[in-house]
Design a protein around this motif. Sequence first.
Motif, mmCIF file in Angstrom:
data_model
loop_
_atom_site.group_PDB
_atom_site.id
_atom_site.type_symbol
_atom_site.label_atom_id
_atom_site.label_comp_id
_atom_site.label_asym_id
_atom_site.label_seq_id
_atom_site.Cartn_x
_atom_site.Cartn_y
_atom_site.Cartn_z
ATOM 1 N N PRO A 55 0.808 -1.235 0.000
ATOM 2 C CA PRO A 55 0.000 0.000 0.000
ATOM 3 C C PRO A 55 0.832 1.272 0.000
ATOM 4 C CG PRO A 55 -0.116 -1.132 2.123
ATOM 5 C CD PRO A 55 0.548 -2.070 1.180
ATOM 6 N N THR A 56 2.085 1.174 0.440
ATOM 7 C CA THR A 56 2.942 2.363 0.496
ATOM 8 C C THR A 56 3.601 2.678 -0.844
ATOM 9 O OG1 THR A 56 4.780 0.978 1.247
ATOM 10 C CG2 THR A 56 3.434 2.064 2.940
ATOM 11 N N LEU A 57 3.485 1.753 -1.804
ATOM 12 C CA LEU A 57 4.134 1.946 -3.101
ATOM 13 C C LEU A 57 3.127 2.387 -4.146
ATOM 14 C CD1 LEU A 57 6.610 1.677 -4.983
ATOM 15 C CD2 LEU A 57 5.936 -0.720 -5.344
ATOM 16 N N HIS A 58 3.443 3.456 -4.863
ATOM 17 C CA HIS A 58 2.616 3.925 -5.976
ATOM 18 C C HIS A 58 3.173 3.298 -7.259
ATOM 19 C CE1 HIS A 58 0.662 6.803 -3.337
ATOM 20 N NE2 HIS A 58 1.862 7.192 -2.919
ATOM 21 N N LEU A 59 2.531 2.235 -7.705
ATOM 22 C CA LEU A 59 2.993 1.506 -8.879
ATOM 23 C C LEU A 59 2.210 1.954 -10.107
ATOM 24 C CD1 LEU A 59 4.693 -0.727 -10.158
ATOM 25 C CD2 LEU A 59 2.947 -2.382 -9.443
ATOM 26 N N HIS A 60 2.918 2.514 -11.079
ATOM 27 C CA HIS A 60 2.306 2.967 -12.331
ATOM 28 C C HIS A 60 2.540 1.884 -13.387
ATOM 29 C CE1 HIS A 60 1.829 6.901 -10.476
ATOM 30 N NE2 HIS A 60 3.116 6.888 -10.185
ATOM 31 N N LEU A 61 1.465 1.323 -13.899
ATOM 32 C CA LEU A 61 1.563 0.233 -14.864
ATOM 33 C C LEU A 61 0.887 0.590 -16.179
ATOM 34 C CD1 LEU A 61 0.771 -2.983 -12.769
ATOM 35 C CD2 LEU A 61 2.979 -2.329 -13.723
ATOM 36 N N THR A 62 1.543 0.265 -17.277
ATOM 37 C CA THR A 62 0.924 0.310 -18.599
ATOM 38 C C THR A 62 1.305 -0.989 -19.303
ATOM 39 O OG1 THR A 62 2.849 1.488 -19.509
ATOM 40 C CG2 THR A 62 0.950 2.822 -18.803
ATOM 41 N N SER A 63 0.593 -1.330 -20.359
ATOM 42 C CA SER A 63 0.914 -2.553 -21.084
ATOM 43 C C SER A 63 0.537 -2.390 -22.549
ATOM 44 C CB SER A 63 0.185 -3.753 -20.482
ATOM 45 O OG SER A 63 -1.217 -3.623 -20.628
ATOM 46 N N SER A 64 1.141 -3.208 -23.382
ATOM 47 C CA SER A 64 0.822 -3.162 -24.805
ATOM 48 C C SER A 64 1.160 -4.512 -25.436
ATOM 49 C CB SER A 64 1.569 -2.034 -25.519
ATOM 50 O OG SER A 64 2.967 -2.188 -25.362
ATOM 51 N N LEU A 65 0.523 -4.755 -26.567
ATOM 52 C CA LEU A 65 0.693 -6.002 -27.300
ATOM 53 C C LEU A 65 1.142 -5.682 -28.718
ATOM 54 C CD1 LEU A 65 0.233 -9.090 -27.765
ATOM 55 C CD2 LEU A 65 -2.154 -8.501 -28.314
ATOM 56 N N ARG A 66 2.084 -6.476 -29.197
ATOM 57 C CA ARG A 66 2.527 -6.275 -30.577
ATOM 58 C C ARG A 66 2.749 -7.622 -31.245
ATOM 59 N NH1 ARG A 66 7.497 -2.504 -32.860
ATOM 60 N NH2 ARG A 66 7.180 -3.000 -35.055
ATOM 61 N N CYS A 67 2.329 -7.731 -32.497
ATOM 62 C CA CYS A 67 2.595 -8.904 -33.311
ATOM 63 C C CYS A 67 3.749 -8.573 -34.254
ATOM 64 C CB CYS A 67 1.363 -9.310 -34.110
ATOM 65 S SG CYS A 67 -0.045 -9.749 -33.080
ATOM 66 N N ASP A 68 4.805 -9.323 -34.152
ATOM 67 C CA ASP A 68 5.987 -9.006 -34.947
ATOM 68 C C ASP A 68 6.820 -10.265 -35.111
ATOM 69 O OD1 ASP A 68 8.415 -7.925 -36.029
ATOM 70 O OD2 ASP A 68 7.819 -5.980 -35.221
ATOM 71 N N ILE A 69 7.337 -10.484 -36.289
ATOM 72 C CA ILE A 69 8.182 -11.651 -36.513
ATOM 73 C C ILE A 69 9.550 -11.467 -35.872
ATOM 74 C CG2 ILE A 69 9.214 -10.914 -38.702
ATOM 75 C CD1 ILE A 69 8.747 -13.829 -39.658
ATOM 76 N N GLU A 70 9.952 -10.210 -35.632
ATOM 77 C CA GLU A 70 11.235 -9.903 -35.002
ATOM 78 C C GLU A 70 10.986 -9.473 -33.565
ATOM 79 O OE1 GLU A 70 14.235 -10.267 -35.970
ATOM 80 O OE2 GLU A 70 13.975 -10.777 -38.090
ATOM 81 N N VAL A 71 11.022 -10.413 -32.631
ATOM 82 C CA VAL A 71 10.705 -10.123 -31.243
ATOM 83 C C VAL A 71 11.716 -9.161 -30.637
ATOM 84 C CG1 VAL A 71 10.433 -11.129 -28.943
ATOM 85 C CG2 VAL A 71 9.549 -12.334 -30.949
ATOM 86 N N ALA A 72 12.993 -9.447 -30.809
ATOM 87 C CA ALA A 72 14.023 -8.590 -30.218
ATOM 88 C C ALA A 72 13.924 -7.163 -30.744
ATOM 89 C CB ALA A 72 15.416 -9.160 -30.494
ATOM 90 N N GLN A 73 13.680 -7.016 -32.051
ATOM 91 C CA GLN A 73 13.584 -5.678 -32.632
ATOM 92 C C GLN A 73 12.371 -4.942 -32.085
ATOM 93 O OE1 GLN A 73 16.042 -4.342 -34.654
ATOM 94 N NE2 GLN A 73 14.908 -2.493 -34.054
ATOM 95 N N ALA A 74 11.281 -5.665 -31.851
ATOM 96 C CA ALA A 74 10.090 -5.040 -31.273
ATOM 97 C C ALA A 74 10.386 -4.508 -29.881
ATOM 98 C CB ALA A 74 8.951 -6.049 -31.224
#
Length: 345
Positions: free
Chosen positions: A235-254
């Motif tokens: 409760p003492t930590l203010h955690l800011h979270l966002t997320s996203s999804l990407r489809c890409d054949i080059e995972v590392a480059q993404a």
Amino acid sequence: MMRRIIVPLDGSTRAEGALLPAAHLARATGGALFLVRATMLPMEYAWISADTTMILADAMEAEQKEAQDYLNHVLTFPCLEGLGVSTSVVQGDPATVILEYAQQEEGDLIVLCRHGKGEAKRWLLGSVAQKVARHSQVPVLIFHEEDALPMLSTNWGMSVLVPLDGSELAEEALQPAIELSQAFSPADTATLHLLCVLPLFVQYGVTDKEEPPLMHEAQRYLKELEERLLRECPPTLHLHLTSSLRCDIEVAQAILDASAKGHLADQNIPGCECIAMATHGRKGLARWAMGSITERVLSETKRPLFIVRPTSIRKMHSGFHRFHEGDSKNGKTQEEWQQPFVGLF
């Protein structure tokens, strides 16, 4: 908690670039620094025969003294003032002695700057960083020589990008990433961006008809993960979270693009100052080998990379070493011990 922080140095100013963030971490966690310098036989003495052991011993003693004098000089750096700092000079292959030293001192974290190099006789921190990252059983935080680390002030926060493949192994980078972000951010705050990349390879049998259900599953996974992290957050930590999804054949480059540009598909997210990855996660929803991806990201990113070895992998690694130490009571062959490591980073 990252309180016992190992900092390898090779005598170069580039390698010393790890000292400022390491010192900041030590202050934020109430920890201590352990500076280690590896020495090897100077190149100019490599031709000496076994008959001239006295000359060789003198050369090695001089090298040891020079290394210790250097570490004593580092102790005077302003960024280390008021911290508990230990120094050690260890002889041997740099990557090997760093890993052994971290184990001996029960280190929680290794912080180093890659591509640091001094004179020709010095060891190169570029290749050493890669070896340490590949084999370390404790987390490793690697800075690039071109990192322009912002001033560490109360007004600066570190946003950490955590790539995920849907596996529990990959998720083991999450808690350490939160601790890292919190240490480099204003009091009681942490910022994470969760990135899931779906590599739609033809050999995986994913067709256009199957793509939407897979994407729906990934989006549901990210949402549930966000909810769980916020629910488990102190409760003492203010955690800011966002997320996203990407489809890409080059995972590392993404991953590299996401950290540098912050642009994913039709979303715009802020770029992240650091990337945090587990070294292995091969049974997840996306089924990509986190190890090989981590290695490519390490070789190409200009941002700090925080590498975490999952607990289960560390246990397998310990079992592998017990085999070599003569523990064969379970009757396993060497090949059976090695099998879990196929494909690891």
